[in-house]
Design a protein around this motif. Structure first.
Motif, PDB file in Angstrom:
ATOM      1  N   ALA A  82      37.128  -8.354  -7.118  1.00  0.00           N
ATOM      2  CA  ALA A  82      36.383  -9.374  -7.129  1.00  0.00           C
ATOM      3  C   ALA A  82      37.511 -10.708  -6.679  1.00  0.00           C
ATOM      4  CB  ALA A  82      36.041  -9.844  -8.638  1.00  0.00           C
ATOM      5  N   ASP A  92      33.662  -9.095   0.696  1.00  0.00           N
ATOM      6  CA  ASP A  92      32.392  -9.182   0.040  1.00  0.00           C
ATOM      7  C   ASP A  92      31.275  -8.891   0.568  1.00  0.00           C
ATOM      8  OD1 ASP A  92      30.524  -9.936  -2.078  1.00  0.00           O
ATOM      9  OD2 ASP A  92      30.355 -11.896  -1.600  1.00  0.00           O
ATOM     10  N   VAL A  96      29.030  -5.462  -0.073  1.00  0.00           N
ATOM     11  CA  VAL A  96      27.520  -5.586  -1.063  1.00  0.00           C
ATOM     12  C   VAL A  96      26.724  -4.329  -0.873  1.00  0.00           C
ATOM     13  CG1 VAL A  96      25.362  -6.692  -0.469  1.00  0.00           C
ATOM     14  CG2 VAL A  96      27.397  -8.073  -0.189  1.00  0.00           C
ATOM     15  N   VAL A  99      28.522  -1.832  -3.236  1.00  0.00           N
ATOM     16  CA  VAL A  99      28.286  -2.234  -4.820  1.00  0.00           C
ATOM     17  C   VAL A  99      26.865  -1.783  -5.184  1.00  0.00           C
ATOM     18  CG1 VAL A  99      28.359  -4.191  -6.375  1.00  0.00           C
ATOM     19  CG2 VAL A  99      30.143  -3.800  -4.922  1.00  0.00           C
ATOM     20  N   ALA A 103      25.566   0.650  -8.235  1.00  0.00           N
ATOM     21  CA  ALA A 103      24.821   0.346  -9.036  1.00  0.00           C
ATOM     22  C   ALA A 103      23.530   1.213  -9.366  1.00  0.00           C
ATOM     23  CB  ALA A 103      24.269  -1.196  -8.810  1.00  0.00           C
ATOM     24  N   ILE A 136      30.673  -2.238 -11.859  1.00  0.00           N
ATOM     25  CA  ILE A 136      29.585  -3.116 -11.404  1.00  0.00           C
ATOM     26  C   ILE A 136      29.419  -4.432 -12.239  1.00  0.00           C
ATOM     27  CG2 ILE A 136      27.119  -3.270 -10.785  1.00  0.00           C
ATOM     28  CD1 ILE A 136      28.562  -1.117  -9.258  1.00  0.00           C
ATOM     29  N   TYR A 139      32.727  -6.416 -11.917  1.00  0.00           N
ATOM     30  CA  TYR A 139      33.017  -7.059 -10.386  1.00  0.00           C
ATOM     31  C   TYR A 139      32.095  -8.438 -10.031  1.00  0.00           C
ATOM     32  CZ  TYR A 139      32.784  -7.373  -5.375  1.00  0.00           C
ATOM     33  OH  TYR A 139      32.571  -7.977  -3.930  1.00  0.00           O
ATOM     34  N   LEU A 140      30.748  -8.049 -10.703  1.00  0.00           N
ATOM     35  CA  LEU A 140      29.754  -9.180  -9.903  1.00  0.00           C
ATOM     36  C   LEU A 140      30.071 -10.567 -10.942  1.00  0.00           C
ATOM     37  CD1 LEU A 140      26.696  -7.107  -9.976  1.00  0.00           C
ATOM     38  CD2 LEU A 140      27.956  -8.034  -7.853  1.00  0.00           C
ATOM     39  N   ASN A 141      30.324 -10.454 -12.044  1.00  0.00           N
ATOM     40  CA  ASN A 141      30.763 -11.339 -13.112  1.00  0.00           C
ATOM     41  C   ASN A 141      32.173 -11.954 -12.431  1.00  0.00           C
ATOM     42  OD1 ASN A 141      28.600 -11.904 -15.478  1.00  0.00           O
ATOM     43  ND2 ASN A 141      28.830  -9.568 -15.194  1.00  0.00           N
ATOM     44  N   ARG A 144      31.512 -14.094  -9.482  1.00  0.00           N
ATOM     45  CA  ARG A 144      30.946 -15.156  -9.908  1.00  0.00           C
ATOM     46  C   ARG A 144      31.548 -16.335 -10.070  1.00  0.00           C
ATOM     47  NH1 ARG A 144      25.497 -16.070 -13.315  1.00  0.00           N
ATOM     48  NH2 ARG A 144      25.283 -18.281 -12.949  1.00  0.00           N
ATOM     49  N   GLY A 183      31.275 -10.119 -18.210  1.00  0.00           N
ATOM     50  CA  GLY A 183      31.326  -8.772 -17.531  1.00  0.00           C
ATOM     51  C   GLY A 183      31.825  -7.793 -18.489  1.00  0.00           C
TER      52      GLY A 183
END
Length: 256
Positions: A82, A92, A96, A99, A103, A136, A139-141, A144, A183
């Motif tokens: 991240a 990123d 995409v 990831v 998921a 997952i 990484y996403l949180n 962000r 996360g």
């Protein structure tokens, strides 16, 4: 005083709700004469849990150890990737699809493949499955959170000639930290669930998943549910520890 009352209510409310649900469950089993293979009573499950507490503990340690390894690996990789993606947006964009694919990987398909690759006697497959499940949400949180820093704040740090570390410490970390821990809180439960589910499809005998399967195969449904109760307790322990670490980090994080 008001804070103590609010905290007391926050703890008491779910306890009262849970106790009420258990009472309704017990009464339903008795009054409706529900068979044990359909749904054992809470008393039967609690009795089996108490009588087999050493075994529940041993299997929980196995599953918990794999979940911890997965949580550490997935968490470190999630935050690291991240950070790279936040600095280089092209990373990123390129990741995409990867990831998204990770998921939706089904554990039922991945676990047997990993057991074949790393050996049925090793815990590696379970740890990898838990690590992927953790990666997952972390990484996403984290990504962000790292993107929440406003441009005006970055410009302000440049005006004050702040070094990259000073800018990171004063602006980026305080902003991103709550997202990172969000996360991790989600991932802590997923690590336990993933490690447990992976145990159903091979590997060493130890673990809650194997214990649940063995008890259900022997038609000892109350014991199987006792191991399910053990997995619930284990998941709650992981969640509460992560929540405690978040609270500790929030008290000591630098002010923005």
């Amino acid at each position: 005083m008001k804070g103590s009352v609010a905290r007391g209510r926050a703890v008491a409310a779910p306890l009262v709700l849970g106790l009420g649900a258990v009472v309704i469950w017990q009464l339903s089993v008795i009054l409706l004469q529900i068979k044990p293979f359909v749904l054992p009573s809470p008393v039967a499950i609690g009795t089996q849990f108490a009588n087999n507490l050493p075994t529940v503990w041993e299997t929980s340690v196995v599953t918990g150890a794999n979940a911890i390894v997965g949580l550490l690996i997935g968490g470190i990789l999630g935050v690291s990737f991240a950070t790279v993606a936040a600095v280089a947006p092209v990373v990123d964009e390129l990741s995409v699809a990867v990831v998204a694919a990770l998921a939706v990987i089904p554990i039922v398909a991945l676990a047997p493949v990993l057991y074949t690759m790393f050996g049925a006697g090793a815990e590696t497959a379970r740890q990898i499955v838990a690590g992927i499940a953790v990666f997952i949400p972390v990484y996403l949180n984290s990504l962000r959170g790292l993107r929440q820093v406003r441009a005006v704040h970055r410009d302000l740090m440049k005006v004050y000639a702040a070094s990259p570390w000073q800018a990171t410490r004063a602006i980026t970390l305080p902003t991103a930290l709550p997202f990172v821990f969000t996360g991790l809180r989600v991932a802590s439960s997923l690590a336990v669930i993933s490690a447990l589910v992976a145990e159903y499809f091979g590997g060493p005998v130890g673990g809650l998943g194997k214990a649940i399967t063995s008890a259900a195969s022997a038609s000892n449904y109350a014991l199987a549910w006792a191991y399910v109760l053990g997995s619930i307790v284990l998941g709650l322990v992981f969640y509460c520890v992560t929540l405690g670490l978040e609270s500790l980090a929030s008290r000591h994080r630098p002010a923005a």
